[in-house]
Enzyme design. Structure first.
Site, short mmCIF file in Angstrom:
data_model
loop_
_atom_site.label_atom_id
_atom_site.label_comp_id
_atom_site.label_asym_id
_atom_site.label_seq_id
_atom_site.Cartn_x
_atom_site.Cartn_y
_atom_site.Cartn_z
N TYR A 1 7.32 8.30 -3.71
CA TYR A 1 5.87 8.07 -3.85
C TYR A 1 5.33 8.85 -5.05
O TYR A 1 4.61 8.30 -5.89
CB TYR A 1 5.14 8.48 -2.57
CG TYR A 1 3.63 8.47 -2.71
CD1 TYR A 1 2.93 7.27 -2.83
CD2 TYR A 1 2.91 9.66 -2.77
CE1 TYR A 1 1.55 7.26 -2.99
CE2 TYR A 1 1.52 9.66 -2.92
CZ TYR A 1 0.85 8.45 -3.03
OH TYR A 1 -0.51 8.44 -3.20
N LYS B 1 3.65 7.51 -8.59
CA LYS B 1 2.33 7.90 -9.12
C LYS B 1 2.45 8.52 -10.51
O LYS B 1 1.50 8.45 -11.31
CB LYS B 1 1.63 8.83 -8.13
CG LYS B 1 1.23 8.12 -6.82
CD LYS B 1 0.31 6.93 -7.07
CE LYS B 1 -0.24 6.31 -5.80
NZ LYS B 1 -1.12 5.15 -6.05
N1 LIG Z 1 -5.85 9.66 0.61
C1 LIG Z 1 -5.15 10.47 -0.16
O1 LIG Z 1 -4.88 11.65 0.20
C2 LIG Z 1 -4.70 10.00 -1.53
C3 LIG Z 1 -4.36 10.97 -2.47
C4 LIG Z 1 -3.95 10.55 -3.74
C5 LIG Z 1 -3.89 9.21 -4.04
N2 LIG Z 1 -4.23 8.29 -3.11
C6 LIG Z 1 -4.14 6.86 -3.47
O2 LIG Z 1 -5.39 6.26 -3.22
C7 LIG Z 1 -5.20 4.86 -3.06
C8 LIG Z 1 -6.03 4.38 -1.88
O3 LIG Z 1 -5.51 4.94 -0.70
P1 LIG Z 1 -6.45 5.49 0.46
O4 LIG Z 1 -6.37 6.95 0.44
O5 LIG Z 1 -7.76 4.84 0.42
O6 LIG Z 1 -5.60 5.01 1.74
P2 LIG Z 1 -5.89 3.92 2.86
O7 LIG Z 1 -7.15 4.23 3.59
O8 LIG Z 1 -4.62 3.84 3.65
O9 LIG Z 1 -6.10 2.57 2.04
C9 LIG Z 1 -5.02 1.87 1.46
C10 LIG Z 1 -5.49 0.47 1.11
O10 LIG Z 1 -4.39 -0.23 0.52
C11 LIG Z 1 -4.22 -1.45 1.23
N3 LIG Z 1 -2.82 -1.83 1.30
C12 LIG Z 1 -1.80 -1.14 1.85
N4 LIG Z 1 -0.67 -1.86 1.79
C13 LIG Z 1 -0.99 -3.04 1.20
C14 LIG Z 1 -0.26 -4.20 0.88
N5 LIG Z 1 1.03 -4.32 1.18
N6 LIG Z 1 -0.90 -5.23 0.25
C15 LIG Z 1 -2.22 -5.13 -0.04
N7 LIG Z 1 -2.97 -4.05 0.25
C16 LIG Z 1 -2.35 -3.02 0.85
C17 LIG Z 1 -4.74 -1.20 2.63
O11 LIG Z 1 -5.21 -2.40 3.23
P3 LIG Z 1 -4.42 -3.27 4.33
O12 LIG Z 1 -3.72 -2.32 5.24
O13 LIG Z 1 -5.52 -4.05 4.97
O14 LIG Z 1 -3.49 -4.13 3.52
C18 LIG Z 1 -5.94 -0.31 2.34
O15 LIG Z 1 -7.06 -1.08 2.03
C19 LIG Z 1 -3.70 4.64 -2.91
O16 LIG Z 1 -3.18 4.14 -4.13
C20 LIG Z 1 -3.16 6.03 -2.66
O17 LIG Z 1 -1.83 6.18 -3.10
C21 LIG Z 1 -4.64 8.64 -1.85
#
Ligand SMILES: NC(=O)c1ccc[n+]([C@@H]2O[C@H](COP(=O)([O-])OP(=O)(O)OC[C@H]3O[C@@H](n4cnc5c(N)ncnc54)[C@H](OP(=O)(O)O)[C@@H]3O)[C@@H](O)[C@H]2O)c1
Length: 260
Positions: A155, A159
């Site tokens: 992962y 990134k």
């Molecule tokens: N939260 C953190 O701590 C954090 C830190 C650094 C970076 N990020 C990054 O931020 C971004 C958003 O994540 P988040 O924190 O908002 O997490 P989240 O609440 O789990 O949201 C992830 C989103 O991606 C969608 N998704 C997952 N698998 C998918 C698939 N196979 N096809 C299409 N859509 C998909 C999910 O929708 P469905 O399940 O409905 O498909 C959901 O809308 C990600 O790129 C993550 O790597 C997060």
């Protein structure tokens, strides 16, 4: 309906940062395309924000971990005659734990989503934007992209790819009128942590940000034409401190942070 011709496409809009991006772009008066796998969550968000802000919301479900899904999404929007002005490449997932214990198909799906689909969407919409001479693309990376991270190895590496791709494209596309910006959040209060099966030690919990200021920082950076942003000053210091720290120390520190 507002007379606003700008459309923002937000991937991963069914929860977390993506849903907040949708709300903040709706507040800015943009029409929205919301995509993810969960139709019900997308539709209820679309209903809520289109009536609150008088904008159009187009829901398009897609599983971006499937080969060809990005191209299908682009052609569905072409058929609907929607021109995307802002692409928020946000959908992503993590897989925490020992690399060798992670099922191979889970790893492959994660890389398809976090790297391949993001690259294909950036390419397809970036090409159309460059031809028109304007557009904005935000790539969501992570502070884990700034150093090797044991127990989040693939992962964090994905990134690092997103960070490097976005900063390179920022320079490459500048002359064509397309802005590319990388947003690298630290730990943020969304569904991500549960999906990734990541333990949350108290130290990490203290660093956790809410999604609203993370998204706000990303939009501000994109609108002001910055290449990269790390939201939150503690996250920013963490990312910057890697410039002064030997790589062996960086990965050993991260191994301790990520141990159960
Ligand atoms: N939260 C953190 O701590 C954090 C830190 C650094 C970076 N990020 C990054 O931020 C971004 C958003 O994540 P988040 O924190 O908002 O997490 P989240 O609440 O789990 O949201 C992830 C989103 O991606 C969608 N998704 C997952 N698998 C998918 C698939 N196979 N096809 C299409 N859509 C998909 C999910 O929708 P469905 O399940 O409905 O498909 C959901 O809308 C990600 O790129 C993550 O790597 C997060």
């Amino acid at each position: 309906m507002k007379d606003n011709t700008k459309w923002a496409l937000i991937t991963g809009a069914s929860s977390g940062l993506g849903a907040v991006f949708a709300r903040q772009y709706a507040q800015k008066g943009y029409h929205l395309v919301l995509t993810a796998r969960r139709r019900d969550a997308l539709q209820s968000l679309a209903d809520e924000i289109s009536s609150a802000h008088g904008i159009s919301c187009h829901v398009e479900t897609a599983d971006l971990a499937q080969i060809g899904a990005a191209a299908q999404l682009k052609s569905a929007l072409d058929q609907a005659q929607i021109t995307i002005d802002v692409l928020i490449n946000n959908a992503g997932m993590g897989a925490h734990g020992d690399f060798v214990d992670c099922p191979a198909d889970k790893l492959a799906g994660m890389l398809q989503l976090d790297i391949i689909a993001l690259t294909e969407l950036t390419h397809a919409f970036g090409q159309a934007m460059a031809r028109r001479g304007n557009g904005q693309i935000l790539l969501v990376s992570s502070i884990l992209g700034y150093q090797a991270t044991p127990r989040y190895a693939a992962y964090a590496a994905s990134k690092a790819y997103v960070l490097s791709l976005g900063e390179a494209l920022h320079e490459e596309l500048k002359a064509s009128g397309v802005t590319v910006t990388v947003l690298s959040p630290g730990v943020t209060n969304t569904e991500f942590i549960a999906v990734a099966d990541q333990p949350m030690p108290p130290m990490l919990k203290r660093l956790m940000m809410e999604p609203e200021p993370v998204v706000k920082a990303g939009i501000q950076a994109l609108d002001s034409g910055r290449a990269s942003v790390v939201p939150g000053w503690l996250n920013w210091i963490t990312a910057q401190s890697n410039r002064l720290t030997p790589r062996v120390m960086q990965r050993r520190i991260m191994a301790r942070v990520m141990s159960d």
